[in-house]
Design an enzyme around this catalytic site. Structure first.
Site, mmCIF file in Angstrom:
data_model
loop_
_atom_site.group_PDB
_atom_site.id
_atom_site.type_symbol
_atom_site.label_atom_id
_atom_site.label_comp_id
_atom_site.label_asym_id
_atom_site.label_seq_id
_atom_site.Cartn_x
_atom_site.Cartn_y
_atom_site.Cartn_z
ATOM 1 N N GLY C 41 0.839 -1.197 0.000
ATOM 2 C CA GLY C 41 0.000 0.000 0.000
ATOM 3 C C GLY C 41 0.869 1.239 0.000
ATOM 4 O O GLY C 41 1.882 1.304 0.709
ATOM 5 N N GLY C 43 -0.494 4.599 0.124
ATOM 6 C CA GLY C 43 -1.211 5.821 0.487
ATOM 7 C C GLY C 43 -0.370 6.610 1.469
ATOM 8 O O GLY C 43 0.848 6.425 1.552
ATOM 9 N N GLY C 46 1.460 4.131 3.877
ATOM 10 C CA GLY C 46 2.421 3.254 3.217
ATOM 11 C C GLY C 46 3.572 4.011 2.579
ATOM 12 O O GLY C 46 4.743 3.648 2.752
ATOM 13 N N SER C 285 -18.688 18.325 0.703
ATOM 14 C CA SER C 285 -18.077 18.706 1.979
ATOM 15 C C SER C 285 -19.108 18.998 3.066
ATOM 16 O O SER C 285 -20.160 19.583 2.833
ATOM 17 C CB SER C 285 -17.195 19.930 1.785
ATOM 18 N N ARG C 338 -21.824 14.055 12.418
ATOM 19 C CA ARG C 338 -22.056 13.227 11.241
ATOM 20 C C ARG C 338 -23.004 12.054 11.495
ATOM 21 O O ARG C 338 -23.944 11.841 10.739
ATOM 22 C CB ARG C 338 -20.726 12.655 10.741
ATOM 23 N N HIS C 409 -18.081 6.086 4.298
ATOM 24 C CA HIS C 409 -16.966 6.967 4.003
ATOM 25 C C HIS C 409 -15.636 6.443 4.550
ATOM 26 O O HIS C 409 -14.604 6.535 3.914
ATOM 27 C CB HIS C 409 -17.276 8.335 4.606
ATOM 28 N N GLU C 433 -5.542 3.645 7.918
ATOM 29 C CA GLU C 433 -6.946 3.245 8.059
ATOM 30 C C GLU C 433 -7.079 1.732 8.210
ATOM 31 O O GLU C 433 -8.057 1.236 8.770
ATOM 32 C CB GLU C 433 -7.767 3.733 6.849
ATOM 33 N N ARG C 443 -14.560 8.743 13.749
ATOM 34 C CA ARG C 443 -13.394 9.573 13.458
ATOM 35 C C ARG C 443 -13.814 11.014 13.242
ATOM 36 O O ARG C 443 -14.816 11.284 12.591
ATOM 37 C CB ARG C 443 -12.684 9.065 12.211
ATOM 38 N N LEU C 449 -5.882 11.848 7.772
ATOM 39 C CA LEU C 449 -4.592 12.175 7.168
ATOM 40 C C LEU C 449 -3.525 12.219 8.249
ATOM 41 O O LEU C 449 -2.406 11.743 8.083
ATOM 42 C CB LEU C 449 -4.681 13.518 6.441
#
Lengths: 257, 223, 645
Positions: C41, C43, C46, C285, C338, C409, C433, C443, C449
């Site tokens: 990975g 991302g 990784g 958003s 959320r 998400h 993740e 979260r 990030l």
């Protein structure tokens, strides 16, 4: 909606390909182009035929993986959008749509519409970074950056590396991509120590990969989904000439570190 | 390869050479056009011949002429090289291409336009420059260029070919002038408009003046 | 049920990490050159791990299934990255970020990990700026911040709406630099399909070369998985098409525990599903809820009329509209968290008052904001979002209300890891993740990030040394070792079985079926009854998959349908585990809402019984997994109930 598609089919890199006709019915105007291809593929699989291979991943216009040359244009007729953000309502019912892969010697075809764009990775590996190891950084706010420069750097950094510039360029030149990275770092103070070296080694690697030469036509800028500007190419030219003629450093290919 | 040839043979180096030689040739066009325009004094070629004689005999100008020839050759050589390399960079062509608005046909056809100009140039130099210099070299004196012009442009076919040459030059300059600045990295939001304006004006004015010469002579506006 | 050792260092919270670093074992530079590490990975987690480990001197092999490491789905993150820099002088601190994260996670995260995360968050920003990430700046040249949900300070750093992209390109640049230097060997278009263990330690992987279809063996002294979340188990999510659980799932089947799989984050403002053809969902958003008002008609008749196109939203009179968030949560209104906003939308639609043809969609209306502020202000405020919405839906949100619906998400669950990010298999690490990590049951925005980069840049380089220091005498193991041969043989056998089924249903058919089950029974609201039913359905689906899937083509070629099939097969097994976990957790917390456990419509936690991490051990596909509990001990924070009324 109903469409006639002419899709490039090519088994692998070594077999010549050809355009194959398909027709597809019951297309919803709100489908994305890739969803239309999904349905076509679904039909093909059900008929026992091999589906069309194509690159795609995020489907929200940011990963840069989707890459179709649609009706003679990189990412199709919709301005400033990737293939995944192209919607079928852009077309007219009954249209014939040509779908081809990116075509460039530096992007060999893997299968159907899938190409190998690792040349871009190699160009970045030759100098598209700031050589700073993890843990060496000073406090972030010790380095003020002119806001306008930061914005311009961001404009250039928005490049998603999809290769549409190469695909759209009548010369298959990669200069918009390369100049975007060179510009981003040239505009920022962090990029200054390696500025000369970076320009020289990235251009050298770009040439090595077999891309064509820029003749300032501007198709890349017109077709770039992220609207990267030609001014970046001019900046790269300046940097390259300044570095090549002025700097005492010399760089040979694959040595830009 | 030493550093210098490495730069000049790189993709950017080629742009650099194209741009510099292009601008040099543009400066030549200014001189050439200005002196030839002397025929419009319609004084039987007196002014024209005076300056023609100066250009043909002045040592400095004659030395510069060598540079001009090299400039031409380099521009032509690089142009052909670019054309070949760019064609090779896409071994399999697209079946269907629709060019975006911003991509102009003349920008894409610089090789073709350049080749047309080259063909014109061969004809043009065969008419004037080559016989004149040969004569100078062999006989030590110049040919009556003004009279030659009057004679040559009596032929309608040649007039048409010259007009085609000017027309190609117009399109070639329309891209080339502005493009040379971009290639040299001279792209600045404050000056771009000026460069484009001057470039467009230049591309229209210079070929127009050139074109008026055979026309004026053919229609006997100039005697 | 065995207790799990999370290896949390002793000492006061604020000193645990520095204590750990000061006492962790080191590998000297000469030995690092002999040690090989596999990173799967590329991302944020990784790429940053691969680059940093290579900088330290390890020999790294990195793998990604995309055509380039730069495509990893971290790239799609929009909002920003949190860091406790306190540049705004508004009272932020490491402790506050730590506290907000724990509270946001509904008290289901590990204190020590979260504190470390908050602590290193500051280094991340320094590092990224040094790499040339073009963060937003103020006129004075210093970094700008914006505020985000779940916090009372402005601590979010951002690069327009493309923060994930810019951070990933920074990490990608660092990674490519190491590739150029020869310290990282990069394997694009390679998918990890098995972990190879020898004597209980992870020693390598089997990867499928996606271009040739060939299986390849790779050795590593340690293996790091940074393979992202599993939201695509729902078929429709905001994840990329290729995002999958396969690597983590293979590790799970090899012995790595899977923790809290039922914690799923469902984002309230996404563009609704418009048809069966739809392949993914697009996030709008969260910031839109600042000015947008969420509503559905009060009556089912009006809703039906809108669905059928007989009425337009403008035709519904003010008194006939139900601004349900404002009605139910008067103090937070449209800006409630959320999970709550998502559930309320579901409730309204379940009541038959959805306003899109499918029935699953609500309005997000800007008419009031436009009246109050004027079109220009609203347009400027949501500059890039409105055109994006308009491009996708062909409707102008300035003229007619947006239509939105919640979508999957992010997944908070993942492979269980200890403080060192090591899974329950020795030498196998999990970052980002993909691990069950630091977000507890929910979260907060701009924290994903932060966690990915914290793990990759600043945690794993230290913790892996502590393990590898004991491995410096291990010579690279030959690839014809029986463990490699055996692993490859199993993978091959499974692949051959899959491709030879040649049944009637396409991979997508079955994936959609799975998605529907998961969404219906293990989505925004769950019940014991539904989950029990779902488990049976998933088991049946698994049987159907293995007897009726149709994969065209062959194994030894570029065959995306086969790749997809392998991933869906794993999703089906994971789906069952999610259901099992959700059924086990008899409480509501964060992204896990059990209808039986609520108080006046709000989630009701049961800290007495469920203040633990549920880590599941795989037994076999046909028998129940074994539950291991890691008790969550709060020494520095008092557990509280959240209320938004």
């Amino acid at each position: 909606m109903k469409f006639n598609l002419k899709v490039w089919r090519q088994k692998n890199a070594n077999t010549p390909g050809k355009l194959v006709d398909y027709s597809i019915d019951n297309v919803n105007a709100d489908m994305s182009f890739l969803e239309m291809i999904d349905i076509l593929n679904d039909n093909l699989v059900r008929k026992g035929e091999e589906p069309i291979a194509f690159d795609h991943d995020c489907r929200e216009g940011i990963c840069g993986m989707c890459s179709m040359y649609i009706n003679g244009r990189a990412h199709g007729p919709h301005h400033a959008a990737t293939t995944c953000q192209l919607y079928m309502r852009t077309f007219n019912d009954g249209d014939t749509i040509y779908v081809e892969p990116w075509r460039s010697k530096a992007f060999p075809i893997i299968k159907d519409l899938v190409t190998d764009r690792n040349a871009f990775d190699r160009i970045i590996a030759s100098g598209g970074f700031v050589s700073v190891n993890t843990g060496q950084a000073q406090d972030a706010n010790n380095l003020p950056v002119n806001k306008d420069d930061a914005e311009k750097a961001m404009d250039a950094a928005a490049c998603i590396g999809c290769g549409a510039c190469v695909a759209a360029c009548p010369n298959s030149s990669a200069m918009l991509f390369v100049s975007a990275k060179i510009s981003q770092l040239a505009l920022l103070p962090q990029g200054q120590p390696e500025r000369d070296r970076r320009a020289m080694s990235m251009v050298s690697q770009m040439d090595e990969e077999g891309f064509g030469n820029c003749t300032n036509i501007g198709a890349c800028e017109a077709e770039c989904p992220k609207e990267i500007k030609l001014t970046n190419i001019a900046r790269m030219n300046r940097d390259y000439f300044a570095a090549s003629f002025g700097s005492q450093e010399t760089v040979s290919t694959g040595e830009g570190h | 390869m030493n550093w210098f040839t490495k730069i000049l043979t790189s993709s950017l180096g080629k742009k650099f050479v194209m741009a510099l030689t292009g601008l040099f040739l543009i400066s030549f066009l200014v001189i050439h056009c200005t002196i030839n325009a002397m025929i419009f004094f319609n004084d039987g070629g007196a002014t024209f011949t005076h300056w023609g004689h100066f250009m043909g005999t002045n040592t400095i100008i004659r030395t510069l002429e060598i540079g001009l020839i090299i400039g031409f050759l380099l521009h032509i050589y690089e142009g052909l090289l670019l054309w070949k390399q760019n064609r090779d960079a896409r071994p399999v062509k697209y079946s269907y291409v629709k060019h975006p608005e911003k991509s102009k046909w003349y920008s894409r056809s610089m090789g073709l336009l350049g080749t047309l100009i080259l063909l014109f140039l061969i004809m043009h130099t065969a008419h004037f420059w080559i016989p004149n210099r040969t004569h100078q070299f062999v006989e030590g004196e110049e040919l009556p260029l003004y009279q030659m012009m009057l004679d040559i442009f009596q032929n309608p076919l040649i007039v048409v070919l010259y007009l085609l040459g000017c027309f190609s030059l117009f399109w070639h300059l329309l891209h080339g002038f502005r493009s040379s600045f971009q290639s040299l990295g001279l792209n600045h939001v404050k000056y771009n408009k000026t460069i484009t304006f001057v470039g467009t004006a230049f591309s229209i004015v210079v070929p127009f003046i050139f074109a008026m010469m055979p026309i004026s002579i053919y229609f006997k506006w100039i005697q | 049920m065995a207790a799990l050792d999370s290896k949390i260092p002793t000492g006061p919270l604020a000193e645990k990490w520095s204590n750990y670093k000061e006492h962790a074992k080191l590998v000297n530079p000469a030995n690092k050159r002999k040690v090989e590490v596999i990173v799967v990975g590329t991302g944020l987690a990784g790429a940053s791990a691969a680059a940093t480990l290579a900088e330290l001197g390890y020999k790294v092999k990195a793998f990604c299934f995309q055509d380039s490491p730069r495509r990893a789905h971290s790239i799609a993150a929009q909002g920003g990255i949190n860091a406790a820099k306190n540049y705004k002088n508004d009272g932020d601190s490491v402790y506050r970020l730590f506290y907000d994260t724990i509270k946001g996670g509904d008290f289901r995260a590990r204190e020590a990990n979260v504190y470390r995360l908050a602590d290193v968050s500051r280094n991340i920003i320094d590092q990224c700026v040094a790499q040339g990430v073009p963060f937003a700046r103020e006129y004075g040249g210093l970094l700008d911040n914006r505020s985000f949900g779940g916090a009372q300070v402005s601590r979010t750093f951002y690069a327009r709406g493309q923060t994930g992209q810019q951070l990933l390109l920074g990490a990608y640049g660092a990674l490519e630099r190491q590739v150029g230097l020869g310290n990282v060997k990069m394997y694009n278009r390679h998918e990890m399909v098995e972990v190879v263990t020898i004597d209980g330690k992870a020693r390598g992987i089997i990867a499928r070369n996606l271009i040739t279809g060939k299986l390849e063996r790779y050795f590593g002294h340690a293996v790091i998985l940074a393979t992202g979340g599993y939201g695509n188990v729902f078929f429709l999510s905001t994840n990329a098409m290729g995002s999958n659980v396969t690597a983590a799932w293979k590790a799970h089947k090899k012995g790595a525990y899977f923790a809290n799989p039922c914690y799923t984050q469902i984002h309230p403002t996404c563009i609704p599903v418009t048809g069966d053809y739809q392949s993914k969902l697009t996030l709008m958003s969260e910031s839109l809820r600042n000015d947008g008002r969420v509503w559905v008609p009060k009556t089912r008749e009006d809703a039906k009329a809108i669905r059928e196109g007989k009425k337009k939203p403008e035709d519904i009179r003010e008194e006939d509209r139900d601004y349900y968030l404002e009605r139910k949560y008067p103090s937070y209104g449209n800006l409630c968290p959320r999970d709550i906003a998502s559930r309320a939308a579901k409730e309204a639609c379940d009541d038959g008052r959805g306003i899109v043809p499918s029935g699953f969609g609500v309005f997000l209306d800007f008419a009031d904001a436009i009246k109050r502020l004027g079109v220009d202000v609203v347009k400027a405020r949501y500059g890039e979002l409105f055109p994006m919405y308009q491009n996708i839906t062909n409707e102008d949100p300035l003229k007619t209300p947006m239509k939105i619906y919640p979508a999957v998400h992010y997944t908070m669950g993942g492979l269980w890891v200890d403080y060192e990010l090591m899974t329950s298999i020795k030498g196998l690490y999990c970052l980002g993740e993909a691990n069950f990590s630091d977000h507890g049951a929910n979260r907060l925005g701009a924290s994903a990030l932060m966690q990915g980069l914290a793990d990759g840049y600043f945690v794993i380089p230290y913790t892996i040394g502590n393990y590898l220091s004991g491995e410096i005498f291990t010579k690279p193991i030959a690839l014809d070792h029986p463990a490699f041969v055996e692993a490859e043989k199993e993978v091959q056998a499974r692949a051959e079985k899959l491709i030879s089924i040649k049944g009637k249903k396409t991979v997508d058919d079955l994936h959609k079926q799975l998605g529907k089950i998961m969404w219906e029974y293990c989505g925004m609201a769950r019940t014991a009854e539904g989950l029990t039913k779902a488990r049976k359905m998933i088991q049946d689906l698994r049987k159907e998959f293995w007897s009726n899937v149709n994969i065209p083509g062959s194994l030894n070629e570029f065959n995306p349908e086969f790749d997809k099939a392998g991933r869906v097969a794993d999703f089906i097994e994971l789906g069952e585990l999610m259901v099992v976990d959700a059924l086990n957790r008899n409480e509501s917390c964060g992204g896990h809402f059990r209808e039986e456990y609520q108080e006046e419509g709000e989630a009701k936690r049961d800290d007495e019984k469920y203040a633990y991490v549920a880590a599941w051990e795989h037994t076999s596909v046909d028998s129940d997994p074994v539950l291991h509990k890691e008790a969550l001990v709060y020494e520095n924070i008092e557990m509280q109930t959240r209320s938004y009324k």
